[in-house]
Motif scaffolding. Sequence first.
Motif, short mmCIF file in Angstrom:
data_model
loop_
_atom_site.label_atom_id
_atom_site.label_comp_id
_atom_site.label_asym_id
_atom_site.label_seq_id
_atom_site.Cartn_x
_atom_site.Cartn_y
_atom_site.Cartn_z
N ALA A 320 44.78 -0.65 42.25
CA ALA A 320 43.69 -1.31 41.52
C ALA A 320 42.50 -1.55 42.44
O ALA A 320 41.34 -1.30 42.07
N ALA A 321 42.74 -2.03 43.66
CA ALA A 321 41.64 -2.27 44.60
C ALA A 321 41.00 -0.96 45.04
O ALA A 321 39.79 -0.87 45.23
N SER A 322 41.82 0.08 45.22
CA SER A 322 41.28 1.39 45.61
C SER A 322 40.36 1.94 44.52
O SER A 322 39.29 2.46 44.81
N ARG A 323 40.82 1.77 43.27
CA ARG A 323 39.96 2.26 42.16
C ARG A 323 38.67 1.44 42.09
O ARG A 323 37.60 1.99 41.83
N ALA A 324 38.74 0.15 42.35
CA ALA A 324 37.54 -0.69 42.34
C ALA A 324 36.57 -0.26 43.43
O ALA A 324 35.35 -0.25 43.23
N ALA A 325 37.09 0.12 44.62
CA ALA A 325 36.22 0.58 45.69
C ALA A 325 35.51 1.88 45.32
O ALA A 325 34.33 2.08 45.62
N GLU A 326 36.22 2.79 44.61
CA GLU A 326 35.60 4.03 44.18
C GLU A 326 34.50 3.77 43.14
O GLU A 326 33.41 4.36 43.19
N LEU A 327 34.80 2.89 42.17
CA LEU A 327 33.78 2.56 41.16
C LEU A 327 32.57 1.90 41.80
O LEU A 327 31.42 2.14 41.40
N LEU A 328 32.81 1.04 42.80
CA LEU A 328 31.70 0.39 43.49
C LEU A 328 30.82 1.43 44.17
O LEU A 328 29.58 1.34 44.11
N GLN A 329 31.42 2.43 44.82
CA GLN A 329 30.65 3.46 45.49
C GLN A 329 29.82 4.27 44.49
O GLN A 329 28.66 4.56 44.72
N THR A 330 30.43 4.59 43.35
CA THR A 330 29.72 5.37 42.32
C THR A 330 28.52 4.59 41.78
O THR A 330 27.41 5.13 41.64
N GLU A 331 28.72 3.32 41.48
CA GLU A 331 27.63 2.53 40.91
C GLU A 331 26.55 2.25 41.94
O GLU A 331 25.37 2.14 41.62
N LEU A 332 26.94 2.15 43.23
CA LEU A 332 25.92 1.98 44.27
C LEU A 332 25.04 3.23 44.36
O LEU A 332 23.82 3.12 44.54
N ASP A 333 25.68 4.41 44.25
CA ASP A 333 24.88 5.64 44.25
C ASP A 333 23.90 5.66 43.08
O ASP A 333 22.72 6.00 43.25
N ARG A 334 24.38 5.26 41.92
CA ARG A 334 23.50 5.23 40.74
C ARG A 334 22.41 4.18 40.91
O ARG A 334 21.26 4.39 40.53
N PHE A 335 22.74 3.04 41.49
CA PHE A 335 21.76 1.99 41.72
C PHE A 335 20.67 2.46 42.67
O PHE A 335 19.48 2.18 42.48
N GLU A 336 21.05 3.19 43.72
CA GLU A 336 20.06 3.72 44.65
C GLU A 336 19.11 4.70 43.95
O GLU A 336 17.90 4.67 44.16
N ARG A 337 19.69 5.57 43.12
CA ARG A 337 18.82 6.51 42.38
C ARG A 337 17.91 5.76 41.42
O ARG A 337 16.75 6.14 41.22
N LEU A 338 18.39 4.71 40.81
CA LEU A 338 17.57 3.91 39.90
C LEU A 338 16.39 3.29 40.66
O LEU A 338 15.26 3.28 40.17
N LEU A 339 16.64 2.77 41.86
CA LEU A 339 15.55 2.19 42.64
C LEU A 339 14.52 3.26 43.01
O LEU A 339 13.30 3.01 42.96
#
Length: 535
Positions: A320-339
């Motif tokens: 569960a924590a490993s999957r959360a770390a992967e989702l966090l990385q994906t959303e951070l990438d999207r957040f950077e592109r949004l900025l």
Amino acid sequence: MLRRVLTVWRRSIQARVVVTTVLLSALAVSAVGWLLLQQVRDGLLQHRVDAVLAESATEVADARDRLSAASSVDVDASGQQRDLVEPIIQRGATRGFDVVMAGPINRDGENPGGRIADGGAEFSPGLDTASVPVRLEDHFARRDGTAWTYTTIRSTDGDTVTSVPGIVVGSQVELPADGLTYVLYFLYPLNEEQETLGLVTRALLAAGALLLLLVAGVTWLVTRQVVTPIRLARQVAERLAAGQLQERLRVHGEDDLARLAISFNQMASNLQRQIRQLEELSRVQRRFTSDVSHELRTPLTTVRMAGDVLHDARGRFDPAASRAAELLQTELDRFERLLVDLLEISRFDAGAAVLETDDVNLVDVVHRVVDAAQPLARKRGVEVAVRAPDRPCLAEADVRRVERILRNLVANAIDHAAAPPTPGVPAIVVSVDADDQAAAVAVRDYGVGLAPGESAMVFNRFWRADPARDRSSGGTGLGLAISLEDTHLHGGWLQAWGRPGGGAQFRLTLPRRVGGPLHHSPLPLVPTDAGERVS
């Protein structure tokens, strides 16, 4: 000269009103003048006819009295004819009329005789006997009494031949010498009536011309009072449209035009206030977007560093924590592109975006973009094909911005791709072509398509055709909006076509030279396999 006149006619209400009024007035004056001339002419002729008939009746009565007093034993018809007509000819010379005495008339035979052309007629010196109309001679060959008609009196004075309009009156007399009937023709010229009619005509023409000039002047003055405020309002409106929001109309008086000027000024004040409010709101919005984008970079960097650490250590976490770390990385990438996209949008809104142009081969750019998108396409299980000519498709453009446009279009097509209706056809087809004026790239997919009206909305910020669909490319919702701004910066077109269930096609068209005219695209907007008529 003709072009200048036509330009004034199209642009000047005052000129059209004045010319139209003058033309209509000219028609009215001409009609009234023609009626007046007809009445004057008829009155002059009727008066002259009455006078002529009275005078000729007097002459005929005097001739008959002299014939009645003549000796019945006188059998010289020719002498008696001369004695009768010569005094009349002399009086005619002093009173201004000519005389012809013709005859005799014999109504018993087939040829009645009495024709002036047969000879034997007595007439005034210098008179052309052809001035007596043949129809009047025919009348007296069949009937008695007095008759008259209009004619042209021709006379000869030496080598000079004159012709004037006139009236000819005929009456019959009987000579005691032979008991036969002769006809006296009295020819009265209409010189005075003709001169009077000419004088009246010239007077009417002069009066009509003066009246038209007066109408033109009055119309010009009246229309000027109305058109001048309208022209001033147009000038002020043009200055308002040019950004001079402080311009106002001057108000004079309290009439309708003055109230119109007051209403116009009130409208301009309201527009100025609203435009300034919108400008301030837009400025605040741009400042907010720019500030937020910049201010978020620092905490995002910190979060990114922490996320990278967690992502690298996810192998030691529970599932569960490993999957959360992967989702966090994906959303951070999207957040950077949004900025990044928000910063780019803020530059467009501020008018700070500039082009760095160079000669770009769109075929090479398309191949680079498609090769970069192949991993995402394979992940989705779709095939992306390029259809390009063997020759280069060159255009003067900013290669970085063009690549960004094409990346957004291809990524958008991958997000919405589906199996094509025809087996063996790629799910996404990228077409390239160019001509002498423009170069174009079209991206065709067979996905959900676009409903009617959505082809214009698809370029709105954060708008999605299918909100329920997941984004495989991790888009921010600003890609197509930024692509449209990049296209406008080049002076090109970015258009969309779609049909529900039939897929969509996006077409980018750029002029061969930045700022050059763009009237058509080398590629159709509606794909050939859509089964629709291409206009």
